[in-house]
Enzyme design. Structure first.
Site, mmCIF file in Angstrom:
data_model
loop_
_atom_site.group_PDB
_atom_site.id
_atom_site.type_symbol
_atom_site.label_atom_id
_atom_site.label_comp_id
_atom_site.label_asym_id
_atom_site.label_seq_id
_atom_site.Cartn_x
_atom_site.Cartn_y
_atom_site.Cartn_z
ATOM 1 N N ASP A 195 6.721 9.765 -1.512
ATOM 2 C CA ASP A 195 5.453 9.488 -0.863
ATOM 3 C C ASP A 195 5.672 9.813 0.615
ATOM 4 O O ASP A 195 6.814 9.862 1.084
ATOM 5 C CB ASP A 195 5.097 8.008 -1.066
ATOM 6 C CG ASP A 195 3.884 7.594 -0.280
ATOM 7 O OD1 ASP A 195 2.884 8.318 -0.300
ATOM 8 O OD2 ASP A 195 3.955 6.546 0.396
ATOM 9 N N ASP A 197 3.319 8.749 3.735
ATOM 10 C CA ASP A 197 2.962 7.715 4.710
ATOM 11 C C ASP A 197 3.669 6.403 4.403
ATOM 12 O O ASP A 197 3.647 5.917 3.265
ATOM 13 C CB ASP A 197 1.451 7.493 4.698
ATOM 14 C CG ASP A 197 0.691 8.733 5.144
ATOM 15 O OD1 ASP A 197 -0.426 8.577 5.656
ATOM 16 O OD2 ASP A 197 1.209 9.853 4.965
ATOM 17 N N GLU A 204 0.851 5.082 8.649
ATOM 18 C CA GLU A 204 -0.199 5.533 7.757
ATOM 19 C C GLU A 204 -1.071 6.472 8.589
ATOM 20 O O GLU A 204 -1.767 6.049 9.515
ATOM 21 C CB GLU A 204 -1.024 4.356 7.227
ATOM 22 C CG GLU A 204 -0.277 3.458 6.247
ATOM 23 C CD GLU A 204 -0.035 4.147 4.913
ATOM 24 O OE1 GLU A 204 -0.876 4.994 4.505
ATOM 25 O OE2 GLU A 204 1.002 3.855 4.277
ATOM 26 N N ARG A 240 -12.726 5.543 3.813
ATOM 27 C CA ARG A 240 -12.027 5.687 5.083
ATOM 28 C C ARG A 240 -12.300 7.051 5.721
ATOM 29 O O ARG A 240 -12.493 7.162 6.938
ATOM 30 C CB ARG A 240 -10.528 5.483 4.885
ATOM 31 C CG ARG A 240 -10.136 4.040 4.629
ATOM 32 C CD ARG A 240 -8.663 3.894 4.316
ATOM 33 N NE ARG A 240 -8.319 4.423 2.983
ATOM 34 C CZ ARG A 240 -7.086 4.560 2.532
ATOM 35 N NH1 ARG A 240 -6.058 4.241 3.319
ATOM 36 N NH2 ARG A 240 -6.863 5.017 1.315
ATOM 37 N N SER A 283 1.763 12.937 -1.984
ATOM 38 C CA SER A 283 1.181 11.970 -1.051
ATOM 39 C C SER A 283 -0.326 11.829 -1.196
ATOM 40 O O SER A 283 -1.039 12.808 -1.439
ATOM 41 C CB SER A 283 1.513 12.408 0.382
ATOM 42 O OG SER A 283 0.857 11.597 1.328
ATOM 43 N N LYS A 328 -0.281 11.716 -8.888
ATOM 44 C CA LYS A 328 1.125 11.780 -8.466
ATOM 45 C C LYS A 328 2.049 11.865 -9.678
ATOM 46 O O LYS A 328 2.992 12.660 -9.701
ATOM 47 C CB LYS A 328 1.481 10.548 -7.624
ATOM 48 C CG LYS A 328 0.925 10.569 -6.213
ATOM 49 C CD LYS A 328 1.496 9.409 -5.406
ATOM 50 C CE LYS A 328 0.988 9.437 -3.976
ATOM 51 N NZ LYS A 328 1.646 8.440 -3.119
ATOM 52 N N ASN A 354 -0.244 2.784 -5.440
ATOM 53 C CA ASN A 354 -0.563 4.084 -6.026
ATOM 54 C C ASN A 354 0.687 4.923 -6.304
ATOM 55 O O ASN A 354 0.595 6.031 -6.829
ATOM 56 C CB ASN A 354 -1.541 4.863 -5.132
ATOM 57 C CG ASN A 354 -0.931 5.259 -3.805
ATOM 58 O OD1 ASN A 354 -0.150 4.508 -3.225
ATOM 59 N ND2 ASN A 354 -1.283 6.429 -3.306
#
Length: 402
Positions: A195, A197, A204, A240, A283, A328, A354
């Protein structure tokens, strides 16, 4: 009648000591059934299991005389055939590797771990230190860490209970404890997927972009809830991103320039690539930043979300499919297929909810500085040290790294 003898030697170590003792055995053409040696602070413990013909007095006499001459203590332990056969049979029992990782190793940590081993019906075969020798005036990261590896044998009564107890010990004693089956795949990993972040980088990215857009607190709260698994990732990402609409494209480089790498990340990647590992970034972040890391570290695969940019401004949307938890895992399987390797040869590292499907699909899945829910859901976790300590989990010693 043949005799089976365990020779146990202890004393101050020096070059040639084992050679001189084995020379005595060689003079009588003795069969060696097993041999093991360890030296701690120049003090030797040597064990040699031998098979002797019925007339064994001369060789044992010469061995004892040589031990006296060398200034070491020697004890001879006769074994009967039943004891030996039982020992041989134990070779077929399952083996596991338990790895202790801490800023400093304490007797309380050792005691707690070995108690779990004993109560789980397993027995310790070997104990090795993988970290370097610690100077008394240690003040930096490279020496202020310890790793001890236990090789244990037996059939655990309840692996889930072992992992649960190790998690409790980790929280209480500031230690990470990995529990892995000792098999051929552990010694032949070939791919590591990260991953990005809060794993490869200590931030992040979407939160950093939100600060530039003046919506930092609002986006950070959504990110935190998503990482805890309280919100659907796709929906949270869309929400977001919508708050970033109109942000100037130039801000991406501004944010990239200030992103800190995670402790040990560069060292880990460098050493893994030196021995032929493939490196992937999977990611829920953004390709813009993944490609910067790809160029910097020679990453082989990058899959992330692509920001839509029109006329130099972020539109608040992503292009194409969102890389979420299921994506992922799907991508990890795809890369393993491309590389023609088993998923058991894959390491996956992440910190968020996640990441869990990816972590549990890989042969070695590691929750890195993760939330409690993620640590509990993953088979392994690291919370006390940097990313480079993953090298310990594949058996690499400090003296072997660059």
């Amino acid at each position: 009648m043949e005799k089976i003898i365990l020779i146990h030697v202890t004393g101050g170590d020096r070059p040639g000591l084992t050679a001189e003792l084995s020379e005595v055995l060689a003079g009588y053409d003795v069969d060696v059934l097993d041999i093991g040696q360890v030296v701690i602070h120049n003090f030797l413990t040597l064990g040699i299991l031998i098979r002797l013909p019925s007339n064994s007095q001369p060789v044992l006499k010469d061995l004892l005389f040589k031990a006296h001459e060398l200034g070491v203590t020697m004890k001879l332990h006769p074994l009967n055939e039943e004891e030996y056969s039982s020992w041989v049979g134990d070779a077929n029992k399952a083996r596991y590797i338990i790895t202790l990782l801490a800023r400093s190793v304490s007797s309380r940590q050792i005691s707690a771990i070995t108690e779990v081993i004993a109560e789980s019906g397993m027995n310790i075969d070997t104990i090795h230190r993988l970290s370097g020798r610690v100077p008394l005036d240690c003040n930096d990261y490279e020496c202020s860490r310890g790793c001890v590896e236990f090789t244990v044998r037996g059939t655990p009564r309840d692996i889930a209970d072992i992992r649960s107890r190790f998690l409790e010990i980790s929280a209480d004693l500031m230690v990470d404890i990995a529990f892995q089956e000792d098999n051929i795949f552990r010694r032949n990993r070939r791919l590591v997927a990260f991953d990005m972040d809060s794993t490869l980088i200590q931030a992040e990215v979407i939160d950093e972009l939100a600060k530039e857009a003046g919506v930092g607190d609002e986006v950070a709260a959504i990110t935190e809830a998503a990482m805890r698994g309280e919100l659907d990732f796709k929906q949270s990402l869309k929400k977001r991103l919508s708050l970033l609409e109109g942000l100037d494209e130039s801000v991406l480089q501004t944010v990239a320039d200030r992103l800190p790498m995670t402790e040990g990340a560069e060292k880990l990647i460098t050493n893994l690539k030196n021995v032929g590992y493939k490196i992937a970034i999977l990611s829920g972040g953004f390709t813009y930043f993944g490609h910067i890391l790809q160029e910097k570290f020679g990453v082989d695969y990058v899959y992330a979300n692509e920001l839509e940019i029109i006329d130099g401004k972020l539109t608040g949307k992503a292009v194409g499919d969102i890389v979420d938890a299921n994506k992922k895992a799907e991508l990890l399987q795809s890369i393993a297929d491309i590389e023609k390797i088993s998923l058991q040869q894959v390491i996956a590292v992440g910190d968020g909810a996640n990441d869990l499907p990816m972590l549990n699909l890989a042969g070695l899945g590691i929750a890195f500085h993760a939330k409690p829910k993620v640590k509990k859901g993953a088979r392994q976790s690291i919370s006390t040290l940097g990313l480079d300590t993953i090298l310990y989990l594949i058996g690499v010693r400090d003296r072997e790294v660059v």
